[in-house]
Write a protein that holds these residues in place. Structure first.
Motif, mmCIF file in Angstrom:
data_model
loop_
_atom_site.group_PDB
_atom_site.id
_atom_site.type_symbol
_atom_site.label_atom_id
_atom_site.label_comp_id
_atom_site.label_asym_id
_atom_site.label_seq_id
_atom_site.Cartn_x
_atom_site.Cartn_y
_atom_site.Cartn_z
ATOM 1 N N MET A 1 9.211 -85.024 -18.149
ATOM 2 C CA MET A 1 10.358 -84.184 -18.799
ATOM 3 C C MET A 1 10.144 -84.335 -20.356
ATOM 4 N N THR A 2 9.961 -83.331 -20.993
ATOM 5 C CA THR A 2 9.889 -83.460 -22.530
ATOM 6 C C THR A 2 11.173 -82.586 -22.913
ATOM 7 N N ILE A 3 11.726 -83.071 -24.193
ATOM 8 C CA ILE A 3 12.751 -82.540 -24.830
ATOM 9 C C ILE A 3 12.327 -82.031 -26.155
ATOM 10 N N GLU A 4 12.661 -80.876 -26.451
ATOM 11 C CA GLU A 4 12.165 -80.467 -27.849
ATOM 12 C C GLU A 4 13.515 -79.868 -28.597
ATOM 13 N N GLY A 5 13.929 -80.426 -29.910
ATOM 14 C CA GLY A 5 14.952 -80.064 -30.515
ATOM 15 C C GLY A 5 16.024 -81.055 -30.730
ATOM 16 N N PRO A 6 17.173 -80.778 -31.366
ATOM 17 C CA PRO A 6 17.450 -79.570 -31.933
ATOM 18 C C PRO A 6 16.646 -78.937 -32.728
ATOM 19 N N CYS A 7 16.206 -77.728 -32.792
ATOM 20 C CA CYS A 7 15.524 -76.704 -33.796
ATOM 21 C C CYS A 7 16.043 -75.372 -33.882
ATOM 22 N N ARG A 8 15.542 -74.731 -34.978
ATOM 23 C CA ARG A 8 16.225 -73.434 -35.130
ATOM 24 C C ARG A 8 15.409 -72.555 -34.030
ATOM 25 N N CYS A 9 15.933 -71.451 -34.038
ATOM 26 C CA CYS A 9 15.255 -70.496 -33.074
ATOM 27 C C CYS A 9 14.465 -69.574 -33.816
ATOM 28 N N SER A 10 13.310 -69.462 -33.156
ATOM 29 C CA SER A 10 12.538 -68.327 -33.608
ATOM 30 C C SER A 10 12.724 -66.891 -33.160
ATOM 31 N N ILE A 11 12.075 -65.924 -33.784
ATOM 32 C CA ILE A 11 12.287 -64.454 -33.246
ATOM 33 C C ILE A 11 11.615 -64.301 -31.953
ATOM 34 N N GLN A 12 10.498 -65.065 -31.692
ATOM 35 C CA GLN A 12 9.814 -65.100 -30.241
ATOM 36 C C GLN A 12 10.840 -65.718 -29.394
ATOM 37 N N GLU A 13 11.381 -66.502 -29.608
ATOM 38 C CA GLU A 13 12.642 -67.192 -28.754
ATOM 39 C C GLU A 13 13.909 -66.587 -28.546
ATOM 40 N N LEU A 14 14.207 -65.327 -29.615
ATOM 41 C CA LEU A 14 15.437 -64.687 -29.349
ATOM 42 C C LEU A 14 15.646 -64.133 -28.020
ATOM 43 N N PRO A 15 14.726 -63.252 -27.395
ATOM 44 C CA PRO A 15 15.004 -62.866 -25.947
ATOM 45 C C PRO A 15 15.559 -63.885 -25.153
ATOM 46 N N GLU A 16 14.792 -65.096 -24.988
ATOM 47 C CA GLU A 16 15.141 -66.311 -23.940
ATOM 48 C C GLU A 16 16.772 -66.937 -24.601
ATOM 49 N N VAL A 17 16.836 -66.901 -25.582
ATOM 50 C CA VAL A 17 18.223 -67.156 -26.083
ATOM 51 C C VAL A 17 19.301 -66.179 -25.520
ATOM 52 N N MET A 18 18.904 -65.004 -25.925
ATOM 53 C CA MET A 18 20.026 -64.004 -25.552
ATOM 54 C C MET A 18 20.296 -63.851 -24.016
ATOM 55 N N ASP A 19 19.140 -64.305 -22.965
ATOM 56 C CA ASP A 19 19.396 -64.297 -21.617
ATOM 57 C C ASP A 19 20.252 -65.387 -21.176
ATOM 58 N N LEU A 20 19.962 -66.633 -21.929
ATOM 59 C CA LEU A 20 20.721 -67.963 -21.802
ATOM 60 C C LEU A 20 22.291 -67.586 -22.028
ATOM 61 N N LEU A 21 22.621 -66.930 -23.340
ATOM 62 C CA LEU A 21 24.116 -66.729 -23.819
ATOM 63 C C LEU A 21 24.650 -65.550 -22.741
ATOM 64 N N ASN A 22 23.870 -64.597 -22.444
ATOM 65 C CA ASN A 22 24.515 -63.607 -21.504
ATOM 66 C C ASN A 22 24.663 -64.263 -20.006
ATOM 67 N N SER A 23 23.855 -65.048 -19.741
ATOM 68 C CA SER A 23 23.790 -65.486 -18.342
ATOM 69 C C SER A 23 25.248 -66.524 -18.301
ATOM 70 N N VAL A 24 25.571 -67.336 -19.300
ATOM 71 C CA VAL A 24 26.544 -68.216 -19.379
ATOM 72 C C VAL A 24 27.687 -67.576 -19.682
ATOM 73 N N PHE A 25 27.973 -66.494 -20.654
ATOM 74 C CA PHE A 25 29.148 -65.994 -20.997
ATOM 75 C C PHE A 25 29.326 -64.479 -20.359
ATOM 76 N N HIS A 26 28.261 -63.909 -20.024
ATOM 77 C CA HIS A 26 28.558 -62.407 -19.287
ATOM 78 C C HIS A 26 27.399 -62.153 -18.676
ATOM 79 N N PRO A 27 27.560 -62.756 -17.428
ATOM 80 C CA PRO A 27 26.266 -62.485 -16.332
ATOM 81 C C PRO A 27 26.037 -61.055 -16.045
ATOM 82 N N GLY A 28 24.649 -60.656 -16.177
ATOM 83 C CA GLY A 28 24.350 -59.159 -15.745
ATOM 84 C C GLY A 28 24.512 -58.205 -16.856
#
Length: 117
Positions: A1-28
């Motif tokens: 297991m590798t842990i990376e971070g804390p680090c700042r989000c990149s533009i390439q990572e933004l879709p994955e972050v939005m998927d995480l936020l939506n899945s936690v706060f507003h699924p679907g």
């Protein structure tokens, strides 16, 4: 297991972050990006912190910088902390705590007057 971070989000990572936020706060939905684009969008990438486990984004915290004025007219540099989310499969490992501590350090370095959670 590798842990990376804390680090700042990149533009390439933004879709994955939005998927995480939506899945936690507003699924679907795409609620978080649609309703909070200045806090959780490309304009605020520098203030979006992530933590990865095995190259997967599993935790996020964001600082939303604002300027507030007191009744006396004093300007206060304010950091609103939001989007505190950890994927359910990765909770209870202290990931959000690590990100919140990094937020505090950033706001101290950048001389924020107030932080709100």
């Amino acid at each position: 297991m590798t842990i990376e971070g804390p680090c700042r989000c990149s533009i390439q990572e933004l879709p994955e972050v939005m998927d995480l936020l939506n899945s936690v706060f507003h699924p679907g939905t795409s609620f978080m990006g649609d309703y909070y684009p200045y806090a959780y969008g490309s304009v605020n990438l520098n203030n979006m912190l992530i933590l990865k486990e095995d190259h997967r984004i599993v935790s996020h915290v964001s600082i939303y910088p604002r300027q507030l004025y007191t009744a006396e007219g004093y300007l206060l540099k304010t950091g609103i902390i939001g989007g505190v989310a950890t994927h359910p499969d990765y909770r209870n490992k202290g990931y959000a705590t690590r990100l919140l501590r990094e937020c505090i350090q950033i706001m101290e370095r950048e001389k924020y007057d107030i932080s709100l959670l």
